[in-house]
Design an enzyme around this catalytic site. Structure first.
Site, short mmCIF file in Angstrom:
data_model
loop_
_atom_site.label_atom_id
_atom_site.label_comp_id
_atom_site.label_asym_id
_atom_site.label_seq_id
_atom_site.Cartn_x
_atom_site.Cartn_y
_atom_site.Cartn_z
N HIS A 1 30.98 62.81 -67.73
CA HIS A 1 32.13 62.61 -66.84
C HIS A 1 32.96 61.42 -67.31
CE1 HIS A 1 30.37 59.33 -64.21
NE2 HIS A 1 29.24 59.95 -64.44
N ASP B 1 35.36 60.07 -65.25
CA ASP B 1 35.82 59.26 -64.11
C ASP B 1 34.84 58.13 -63.84
OD1 ASP B 1 33.84 61.11 -63.14
OD2 ASP B 1 34.49 60.75 -61.09
N ASP C 1 28.39 54.41 -67.46
CA ASP C 1 28.47 55.47 -66.44
C ASP C 1 29.91 55.92 -66.30
OD1 ASP C 1 28.00 57.21 -64.37
OD2 ASP C 1 27.67 55.68 -62.85
N GLU D 1 32.92 63.45 -60.94
CA GLU D 1 31.49 63.30 -60.69
C GLU D 1 31.25 62.25 -59.62
OE1 GLU D 1 27.40 62.21 -60.71
OE2 GLU D 1 29.04 60.84 -61.14
N ASP E 1 23.70 60.93 -68.76
CA ASP E 1 24.30 60.20 -67.63
C ASP E 1 23.18 59.56 -66.81
OD1 ASP E 1 26.30 59.25 -65.97
OD2 ASP E 1 26.41 61.09 -64.78
N HIS F 1 43.46 43.92 -26.06
CA HIS F 1 43.11 42.51 -25.92
C HIS F 1 41.67 42.43 -25.39
CE1 HIS F 1 42.97 38.44 -24.42
NE2 HIS F 1 44.20 38.18 -24.89
N1 BES Z 1 25.14 58.62 -63.48
C1 BES Z 1 25.03 58.52 -62.08
C2 BES Z 1 23.77 59.10 -61.53
C3 BES Z 1 22.48 58.51 -62.01
C4 BES Z 1 22.35 57.16 -62.24
C5 BES Z 1 21.40 59.32 -62.21
C6 BES Z 1 21.15 56.65 -62.70
C7 BES Z 1 20.20 58.82 -62.63
C8 BES Z 1 20.08 57.46 -62.89
C9 BES Z 1 26.22 59.22 -61.46
O1 BES Z 1 27.44 58.90 -62.07
C10 BES Z 1 26.37 58.80 -60.04
O2 BES Z 1 26.54 57.64 -59.80
N2 BES Z 1 26.36 59.73 -59.14
C11 BES Z 1 26.68 59.49 -57.80
C12 BES Z 1 26.94 60.85 -57.27
C13 BES Z 1 27.61 60.97 -55.99
C14 BES Z 1 28.82 60.16 -55.82
C15 BES Z 1 27.83 62.42 -55.68
C16 BES Z 1 25.56 58.81 -57.08
O3 BES Z 1 24.39 59.02 -57.42
O4 BES Z 1 25.83 58.03 -56.17
MN MN Z 2 27.32 59.01 -64.07
MN MN Z 3 28.03 56.92 -61.21
#
Ligand code: BES
Ligand code: MN
Ligand code: MN
Length: 516
Positions: A146, A148, A179, A214, A241, A274
């Site tokens: 991803h 973003d 990330d 994502e 990721d 108030h």
């Molecule tokens: N890369 C992360 C998820 C992750 C981090 C998996 C570390 C395993 C170990 C991902 O970008 C993320 O942060 N996902 C969000 C998803 C949500 C917003 C739907 C999360 O986990 O908060």
């Molecule tokens: Mn991620």
């Molecule tokens: Mn993330």
């Protein structure tokens, strides 16, 4: 050795790799790692294996030689503030997508395009798609990442600005460094290296899909996978990721928690009042939310929503035993990663089990009311709480949300109207490890790290992985190179540059192994 290098030289001429890259490669590898040298061309299959090996070696050398440029390119991508949740940055998000697409095109990927995800119902950020499907008879790998990122706030805690990537102590600091821009870039650079080494050919078929939502739930890609799954037809998905369990320890992530992200809105009076004139008669929506939230979870970390744990599966004994064998020191974790006076959560369960295999509930923020400097005596008309729950197999987002909503509504304090909204959701997932792709991944990382891979789960969520497994019905390999102290979603996010390089090499070897 001489024959080997002449073999590499031939490849080098074809793709014009600088001389240093070749010698670099020979000195890194030593001769024992080359069971198939140019001398032994006994059978056709031996010849193919030999060529693949040589392409792989040349690709690794190419990556090594060009790593400085790879980092500079990554910095350019990191300068684009592609914050998917912030409407002010829609243009930046698109610019990041175009940046990735342009590079995929430049390295020789085909059918490169942006896929729009905006529909009548919702505005979405584009997907980036590319493929290269000329490795007849070879498997197809779907590379996912991803582009973003999360918002960078609080800004004053960053040692260098979040969108001005800065190298310090062998790390690159920026929002999205690990990330996931940095990890996604490893895929792109591994593909470039293999393309260059193979004279414009890859050892496997590859599709690339990179999303820009994502961090906000991944709805756009989920809809695409459900309606156009055939366009992502592949034998395996590769996701980078996730994190390594510890520095130097090659890691495959085999499970992720799912989530439901919600908002509870509490409304009291028609307008702000108030607090002296009306306090004692008018309901306060913040106090109401505090009362509701206090009943969601007890002091032992147990979620109090009726039936919430009904579908929770305890990991198999073998998996729990394997977690016990991981190098984990709870006190060190508390001090260096969490930094609180003590840890919380369900008694009797290890930290790893609590963060990987148990549901949780957290409050992220309560917008509304007066948050300016000084004091203002007001009873706010409304307040919001952002509350999410992490889910584990076999919980489902729909059922979990229904139970939560019914329970919250049953707690509605007097004088308050509550509205419970679902913002986004994603399924929990545990992937299978019993397949040739997991073996290709552990073989690849053994070469790079000189160690056996550990299997862990992640407490975070990557919503689309569940759809890869359930909709596309393909195994997913989650090979990530983040470190526990990389500060994901926090100030001073970083990516350890050594891991960026090792990640590229691991992916080169993985793709070559899958195509062998
Ligand atoms: N890369 C992360 C998820 C992750 C981090 C998996 C570390 C395993 C170990 C991902 O970008 C993320 O942060 N996902 C969000 C998803 C949500 C917003 C739907 C999360 O986990 O908060
Ligand atoms: Mn991620
Ligand atoms: Mn993330």
């Amino acid at each position: 050795m001489r024959l080997l290098s002449s073999c590499s030289e031939r490849n080098a001429r074809k793709i014009r790799i600088p001389e240093e890259a070749i010698s670099n490669c020979a000195s890194r590898q030593g001769t024992e790692n080359f069971p198939y040298t140019c001398v032994r061309a006994a059978t056709k299959s031996a010849k193919i294996i030999r060529e693949n090996q040589s392409v792989m070696t040349t690709a690794v050398a190419y990556a090594q030689e060009n790593k400085g440029r790879f980092v500079e390119e990554l910095k350019a991508l990191l300068r684009i503030p592609s914050i998917s949740t912030d409407p002010e940055h829609v243009g930046d998000v698109r610019r990041a997508a175009e940046f990735v697409a342009a590079e995929l095109k430049r390295i020789g990927m085909e059918n490169v395009r942006l896929i729009e995800t905006t529909t009548a119902e919702r505005k979405g950020h584009p997907l980036v798609y590319a493929d290269w499907l000329h490795a007849t008879g070879k498997p197809t790998v779907l590379c996912y990442g991803h582009y973003d990122v999360q918002p960078p706030e609080p800004l004053d805690e960053w040692r260098s600005p979040p969108f001005e990537p800065t190298e310090r102590d062998g790390n690159i600091y920026a929002r999205g460094a690990v990330d996931d821009k940095g990890q996604m870039w490893m895929h792109v650079k591994a593909l470039e290296s293999l393309m260059m080494a193979g004279g414009g050919k890859l050892p496997v078929n590859v599709r690339v899909i990179v999303e820009g939502e994502e961090e906000v739930g991944g709805e756009g890609i989920a809809a695409f996978v459900r309606t156009h799954g055939e366009q992502l037809k592949a034998d395996v998905a590769l996701v980078s990721d996730t994190e390594m369990f510890a520095p130097e320890l090659p890691t495959l992530c085999v499970g992720l928690r799912g989530m439901i992200y919600t908002e509870i809105e509490a409304r009291g009076a028609r307008t702000d009042l108030h607090s002296g004139m009306y306090g004692g008669a008018a309901p306060n929506p913040f106090v109401a939310l505090a009362q509701v939230i206090a009943k969601l979870k007890d002091e032992n970390g147990k979620i109090l929503i009726p039936g919430f744990y009904d579908k929770v599966e305890r990991p198999a004994d073998a998996e729990l035993r394997a977690w016990k064998a991981l190098p984990f020191d709870e006190e060190h974790y508390r001090e260096t990663e969490v930094g609180s006076v003590s840890l919380t959560g369900e008694p009797g369960l290890s930290v790893l089990e609590r963060t990987w295999a148990r549901p949780t509930l957290d409050v992220h923020g309560m917008p509304g009311g007066f948050i300016g400097a000084g004091a203002k005596t007001v009873i706010p008309a409304k307040a919001v709480a952002k509350v999410s729950m992490r889910l584990v197999p076999d919980m489902t987002p729909a059922e979990s949300f229904a139970k939560y909503k019914a329970y919250v509504e049953s707690l509605t304090p007097k004088g308050i109207v509550l509205e419970v909204r679902l913002i986004h959701s994603g399924d929990p997932i545990v992937v299978s490890t019993d397949n040739e792709y997991v073996k290709a991944a552990t073989d690849a990382m053994r070469e790079v790290f000189g160690k056996e891979t550990v299997f862990v789960r992640g407490g975070g969520s990557i919503p689309i992985v569940g759809d890869f497994v359930r909709e596309l019905k393909i195994p997913t390999v989650m090979m990530g190179f983040g470190l526990p102290d990389d500060n994901l979603h926090a100030p001073n996010e970083k990516f350890h540059l050594a891991n960026f390089y090792r990640g590229i090499e691991s992916i080169v070897r993985f793709l070559s192994g899958v195509g062998a």
